[in-house]
Enzyme design. Structure first.
Site, PDB file in Angstrom:
ATOM      1  N   GLU A 440       0.402  -1.515  -0.062  1.00 28.61           N
ATOM      2  CA  GLU A 440       0.352   0.020   0.523  1.00 28.61           C
ATOM      3  C   GLU A 440       0.594   1.632   0.197  1.00 28.61           C
ATOM      4  O   GLU A 440       0.805   1.919   0.697  1.00 28.61           O
ATOM      5  CB  GLU A 440      -0.564   0.281   0.969  1.00 28.61           C
ATOM      6  CG  GLU A 440      -1.925  -1.517   0.959  1.00 28.61           C
ATOM      7  CD  GLU A 440      -3.126  -0.893   1.918  1.00 28.61           C
ATOM      8  OE1 GLU A 440      -3.093   0.136   2.815  1.00 28.61           O
ATOM      9  OE2 GLU A 440      -4.252  -1.871   1.478  1.00 28.61           O
TER      10      GLU A 440
HETATM   11  C1  LIG Z   1       3.452  -9.363   1.433  1.00 25.27           C
HETATM   12  C2  LIG Z   1       2.783  -8.973  -0.235  1.00 25.27           C
HETATM   13  C3  LIG Z   1       2.177  -8.171  -0.668  1.00 25.27           C
HETATM   14  C4  LIG Z   1       0.814  -7.195  -1.736  1.00 25.27           C
HETATM   15  N1  LIG Z   1      -0.026  -7.651  -1.790  1.00 25.27           N
HETATM   16  C5  LIG Z   1      -0.292  -6.819  -3.129  1.00 25.27           C
HETATM   17  C6  LIG Z   1      -1.968  -7.218  -3.748  1.00 25.27           C
HETATM   18  O1  LIG Z   1      -2.803  -7.971  -3.126  1.00 25.27           O
HETATM   19  N2  LIG Z   1      -2.601  -6.165  -5.105  1.00 25.27           N
HETATM   20  C7  LIG Z   1      -1.561  -5.807  -5.929  1.00 25.27           C
HETATM   21  O2  LIG Z   1      -1.639  -5.137  -6.830  1.00 25.27           O
HETATM   22  N3  LIG Z   1       0.381  -5.801  -5.348  1.00 25.27           N
HETATM   23  C8  LIG Z   1      -0.086  -5.575  -3.890  1.00 25.27           C
HETATM   24  N4  LIG Z   1       1.511  -6.287  -3.343  1.00 25.27           N
HETATM   25  C9  LIG Z   1       2.316  -5.400  -4.286  1.00 25.27           C
HETATM   26  C10 LIG Z   1       2.914  -3.622  -3.612  1.00 25.27           C
HETATM   27  O3  LIG Z   1       2.133  -2.574  -3.755  1.00 25.27           O
HETATM   28  C11 LIG Z   1       4.491  -3.367  -3.985  1.00 25.27           C
HETATM   29  O4  LIG Z   1       5.383  -4.909  -3.420  1.00 25.27           O
HETATM   30  C12 LIG Z   1       5.382  -2.451  -4.221  1.00 25.27           C
HETATM   31  O5  LIG Z   1       3.740  -1.581  -4.447  1.00 25.27           O
HETATM   32  C13 LIG Z   1       6.173  -2.042  -3.952  1.00 25.27           C
HETATM   33  O6  LIG Z   1       6.698  -2.143  -5.691  1.00 25.27           O
HETATM   34  P1  LIG Z   1       7.826  -3.553  -5.711  1.00 25.27           P
HETATM   35  O7  LIG Z   1       7.745  -4.776  -4.326  1.00 25.27           O
HETATM   36  O8  LIG Z   1       8.447  -3.401  -6.812  1.00 25.27           O
HETATM   37  O9  LIG Z   1       9.211  -2.272  -4.919  1.00 25.27           O
HETATM   38  P2  LIG Z   1       9.862  -1.337  -5.956  1.00 25.27           P
HETATM   39  O10 LIG Z   1       9.305  -0.550  -6.588  1.00 25.27           O
HETATM   40  O11 LIG Z   1      10.893  -1.799  -6.453  1.00 25.27           O
HETATM   41  O12 LIG Z   1      10.785  -0.051  -5.097  1.00 25.27           O
HETATM   42  C14 LIG Z   1      11.686  -0.718  -3.977  1.00 25.27           C
HETATM   43  C15 LIG Z   1      12.704   0.764  -3.012  1.00 25.27           C
HETATM   44  O13 LIG Z   1      12.211   1.677  -3.438  1.00 25.27           O
HETATM   45  C16 LIG Z   1      11.458   2.835  -3.589  1.00 25.27           C
HETATM   46  N5  LIG Z   1      11.313   3.409  -4.287  1.00 25.27           N
HETATM   47  C17 LIG Z   1      10.918   3.649  -5.796  1.00 25.27           C
HETATM   48  N6  LIG Z   1      10.356   4.554  -6.361  1.00 25.27           N
HETATM   49  C18 LIG Z   1      11.100   6.016  -5.380  1.00 25.27           C
HETATM   50  C19 LIG Z   1      11.134   7.270  -5.177  1.00 25.27           C
HETATM   51  N7  LIG Z   1      10.963   7.763  -6.156  1.00 25.27           N
HETATM   52  N8  LIG Z   1      11.920   7.416  -4.146  1.00 25.27           N
HETATM   53  C20 LIG Z   1      12.212   7.121  -3.371  1.00 25.27           C
HETATM   54  N9  LIG Z   1      11.695   5.399  -3.379  1.00 25.27           N
HETATM   55  C21 LIG Z   1      11.422   4.964  -4.281  1.00 25.27           C
HETATM   56  C22 LIG Z   1      10.494   2.090  -2.712  1.00 25.27           C
HETATM   57  O14 LIG Z   1      10.178   2.456  -1.499  1.00 25.27           O
HETATM   58  C23 LIG Z   1      11.060   1.106  -2.307  1.00 25.27           C
HETATM   59  O15 LIG Z   1      11.639   0.621  -1.124  1.00 25.27           O
HETATM   60  C24 LIG Z   1       2.255  -6.378  -2.964  1.00 25.27           C
HETATM   61  C25 LIG Z   1       3.335  -6.726  -1.851  1.00 25.27           C
HETATM   62  C26 LIG Z   1       3.976  -7.462  -1.148  1.00 25.27           C
HETATM   63  C27 LIG Z   1       5.352  -8.098  -0.596  1.00 25.27           C
END
Ligand SMILES: Cc1cc2nc3c(=O)[nH]c(=O)nc-3n(C[C@H](O)[C@H](O)[C@H](O)COP(=O)(O)OP(=O)(O)OC[C@H]3O[C@@H](n4cnc5c(N)ncnc54)[C@H](O)[C@@H]3O)c2cc1C
Length: 761
Positions: A440
């Site tokens: 989220e």
């Molecule tokens: C257990 C679990 C359940 C989930 N459930 C759902 C679900 O039901 N439906 C769904 O659609 N998604 C779901 N998600 C997805 C979740 O919303 C994403 O994991 C999240 O949006 C982050 O994406 P990412 O993991 O690819 O990280 P990335 O986008 O690769 O980010 C990596 C890091 O970079 C940072 N970052 C990225 N951009 C910036 C910026 N501009 N400035 C500073 N920092 C930045 C992030 O904060 C993070 O620390 C789930 C994820 C998990 C792990």
């Protein structure tokens, strides 16, 4: 009028032209995010002069009698059915009967109105249920949370067509349909709008007929409930290359209600999120054909997907993870206070060591703060506010404070919490902490980009008006609107500077506090910081403009100040609303001092790093003439706050209400801990008698008549209970490792063979 025209054409016009060039254009998704939700108390904070009486007038969050009965009935029953250890380490799923119970009692339909067969609960009830269920099992908590958050129920209620609501909501409410929400894909995590999942408008076959629909291709991952979902709220980019709909080729992000039984959909694989076995996995779609009427909200909502998601998130983000974090923090605080009393080293309870008292006090402070902010936020949601900036603040800070609590609780428990097994009541909280941090809106992004970035545009009294005026295609109209906004903004900035000066130079002594407030000094300090924040925010925006987006460290620190103003205001409000309980004063003072310290670090960080040095010096001169005050809790205060968790008192129960402590389970580690804590605290006076006589051994004390036989028994019972708590699990080698099991089997077979051959000889 003529003066205004003169001002507009001679002074404002050049500023307008310069600002038009300096301000980057707002993208469609940014605009949707900015416009999603509502401005609430964040708007007051941005004025630099919040009316605290308004905050105090906000009615507190309350459960109805029906909601309370649900908490006392089905919620408690559910907790008694779930064995968290078995769920994660043996079954890797909730048992069938728990899934049935969740459906039967309508846990998945808490927010669906009664007319559709749901429970029609308030946000407060939704939050309390998630909180208590999460305190018994994170897996159960997440399972309940998702269908009541984005899982398309919420979207359907806000944006669905009447036919979609009539069909889907009753089925979601009674659990005939298990929903999930699929936004994230491998290429698109934080930058979810960059998804490569597509839906092309074309003719295809649906139930034997040729109709106009969408051909979907997608790869989603991390989707909670995805492996078992029957319907997906699917986000994709919609294209109409042949312009069938007459709206151009690129239609934008759209959400469809996709039954997982549709040909071309594959799901069922599972991710393992930190060994926390809620259902989570990828979803694939290859040339899936769907009719247009399965677009959520029908054709009129084509391309509105991002706005829909941001609107739903503005509310949901304020409930799910803050509630789960409140549960985890409460368990950590309650259990650790008890453990620190029960566990002795060097012949004293470890909670008597000052080194332990500091993290214990932090644990107590965290529960007071998280719950104050959670309750205030859900009260606002119950009043129909949808505060997107506040929900980002509470999501970020509740999960961060929760993570801090879990780490401190683990440190205090030492090896006891590291060794996993049914006796470990902290392991699952520790493993799952990063999940709340990431979902989220991942926390680093939320802090650095969202809180101040969105707040400055959305909640600032003039910024959005100015930006919209600059973006107006009708230049004349734009200049006129800009002229009005910028001069009001200037007047506001002068007033803010005056306030920051008076409040800063008086050391926060002169400044508003709510009428008759019990701790006026802290309110006045908040007023001082609010004025300094508004002044600094204006200077940062003026001198950095669009570049502030890239200056994430500055934006993050300004967001920290904004967040502390919200959180600390919530803490003071809680103290007032709960009737100014004398025993809570130390904890409130501790939280306020800690928060002021964090705010000071954030202010100093901006002032030290703002590229426009003149602006930083000016703000310092006006608001912080003798430096930014950074009070810290005294050692005496820290000791007093730590004590609250080590005493068996109504206050301890009040600070950790409605968490699950193993009732209904024959054996439960928290039940053992509670029992040991009560026995050990009850025996304290007996131990004191022995200490006064310098006798350490109870048997000797009994023989010398220092304690009675009954007291000796009482001590023995307390000791046995404490030993049960301190014990950790150990498993047979073969149970832990299949290699050991194979080895043992081979060895047994070898022994059998040699016995046979010996017998033959
Ligand atoms: C257990 C679990 C359940 C989930 N459930 C759902 C679900 O039901 N439906 C769904 O659609 N998604 C779901 N998600 C997805 C979740 O919303 C994403 O994991 C999240 O949006 C982050 O994406 P990412 O993991 O690819 O990280 P990335 O986008 O690769 O980010 C990596 C890091 O970079 C940072 N970052 C990225 N951009 C910036 C910026 N501009 N400035 C500073 N920092 C930045 C992030 O904060 C993070 O620390 C789930 C994820 C998990 C792990």
């Amino acid at each position: 009028m003529s003066l205004r025209t003169f001002r507009r054409d001679t002074i404002t016009r050049p500023i307008f032209k310069w600002a038009s060039r300096a301000t980057p254009p707002i993208s469609g998704t940014e605009r949707d995010a900015i416009e999603a939700g509502t401005v609430w108390w964040d708007g007051e904070l941005f004025t630099g002069n919040p009316d605290w009486n308004k905050l105090l007038a906000m009615p507190p969050a309350k459960l109805s009698a029906e909601e309370q009965a649900f908490m006392d009935g089905p919620v408690r029953e559910l907790c008694a059915m779930v064995n968290d250890w078995n769920v994660n380490w043996e079954d890797r799923d909730l048992p069938r009967e728990v899934w049935d119970f969740l459906r039967e009692k309508k846990f998945f339909g808490m927010i669906i109105p009664k007319k559709y067969g749901g429970l029609g609960f308030s946000n407060t009830a939704h939050s309390e249920v998630v909180r208590t269920v999460s305190s018994c099992s994170v897996v159960a908590g997440v399972t309940v949370m998702v269908p009541n958050s984005l899982g398309p129920g919420e979207l359907l209620m806000h944006f669905g067509t009447d036919e979609q609501r009539d069909y889907w909501l009753p089925r979601l409410a009674d659990g005939r349909e298990i929903p999930c929400f699929a936004l994230t894909s491998p290429d698109a995590g934080s930058d979810a709008a960059a998804m490569t999942d597509t839906g092309i408008v074309e003719y295809g076959e649906w139930e034997g007929e040729k109709i106009l629909g969408i051909r979907l291709n997608f790869h989603k991952r991390y989707i909670t409930l995805g492996p078992i979902a029957t319907v997906v709220g699917l986000a994709f980019k919609m294209y109409d290359p042949e312009n069938h709909l007459g709206r151009g080729a690129e239609l934008g992000i759209t959400v469809a209600l996709l039954p997982t039984s549709t040909p071309g959909v594959t799901h069922g694989e599972r991710h393992i999120p930190q060994f926390t076995h809620f259902q989570n996995g990828p979803l694939y779609g290859k040339d899936v054909f769907l009719p247009l009427d399965l677009i959520l909200g029908g054709e009129k909502q084509i391309g509105e997907g991002w706005k829909m998601l941001m609107t739903a998130l503005a509310a949901g983000r304020g409930i799910s993870l803050p509630s789960q974090s409140a549960a985890a923090a409460a368990i950590c605080a309650r259990a650790t206070g008890a453990y620190a009393r029960v566990r002795t080293q060097f012949d004293v309870p470890i909670g008597m060591f000052e080194g332990i008292r500091k993290p214990l006090a932090d644990l107590a402070a965290n529960i007071y703060l998280i719950d104050a902010a959670r309750r205030l936020t859900i009260a606002a949601l119950d009043e129909r506010h949808r505060p997107s900036v506040i929900s980002a603040i509470i999501k970020f800070h509740a999960t961060e404070h929760m993570r801090e609590s879990v780490e401190k609780a683990m440190d205090i428990h030492g090896g006891k919490s590291i060794i996993d097994g049914p006796r470990n009541y902290l392991g699952s909280q520790y493993r799952s902490a990063p999940i709340g941090i990431t979902v989220e809106g991942a926390n680093i992004l939320t802090r650095n980009l969202m809180i101040f970035g969105q707040g400055a545009v959305r909640s600032h009294p003039y910024m959005l008006k100015e930006m919209l005026a600059l973006a107006d295609e009708d230049e004349k109209k734009g200049l006129d609107a800009f002229d009005k906004a910028i001069w009001r903004h200037l007047g506001h900035a002068f007033a803010t500077a005056g306030r920051a000066f008076v409040r800063g130079w008086s050391g926060g002594r002169i400044g508003p506090a709510p009428d008759g407030a019990a701790m006026p000094g802290y309110w006045k300090q908040l007023s001082r910081h609010a004025a300094a924040f508004a002044l600094l925010a204006d200077f940062a925006l003026l001198t950095l403009g669009g570049a502030l987006k890239r200056k994430e460290m500055i934006s993050a620190r300004l967001g920290d100040v904004l967040a502390e103003l919200y959180l600390l205001g919530a803490v003071l409000k809680r103290f007032e609303t709960e009737g100014r309980r004398e025993e809570d004063r130390p904890i409130v003072a501790y939280v306020m001092r800690q928060g002021q310290g964090r705010m000071a670090a954030a202010f100093a960080g901006v002032l030290d790093n703002l590229p426009a040095r003149w602006a930083a010096y000016l703000v310092r001169l006006l608001a912080f003439p003798v430096g930014v005050p950074a009070p810290m809790p005294s050692d005496e205060l820290t000791n007093a706050v730590a004590e609250t968790l080590m005493k068996d008192s109504p206050q301890r129960d009040r600070l950790t209400p409605d968490i699950y402590l193993g009732e209904g389970h024959k054996e439960h580690p928290l039940k053992d801990l509670e029992q040991a804590f009560k026995l050990v605290t009850a025996a304290a006076s007996i131990e004191k008698k022995m200490r006064e006589e310098h006798v350490g051994d109870p048997q000797v004390a009994r023989d010398k008549g220092i304690i009675s036989a009954a007291e000796f028994e009482q001590l023995a019972e307390a000791k046995a209970a404490a030993d049960r708590v301190v014990a950790v699990d150990a498993f047979p080698m073969e149970e832990v490792s299949p290699i050991a099991a194979q080895h043992r089997q081979k060895k047994a077979a070898r022994n059998k063979r040699s016995t046979r051959s010996e017998a033959a000889e």
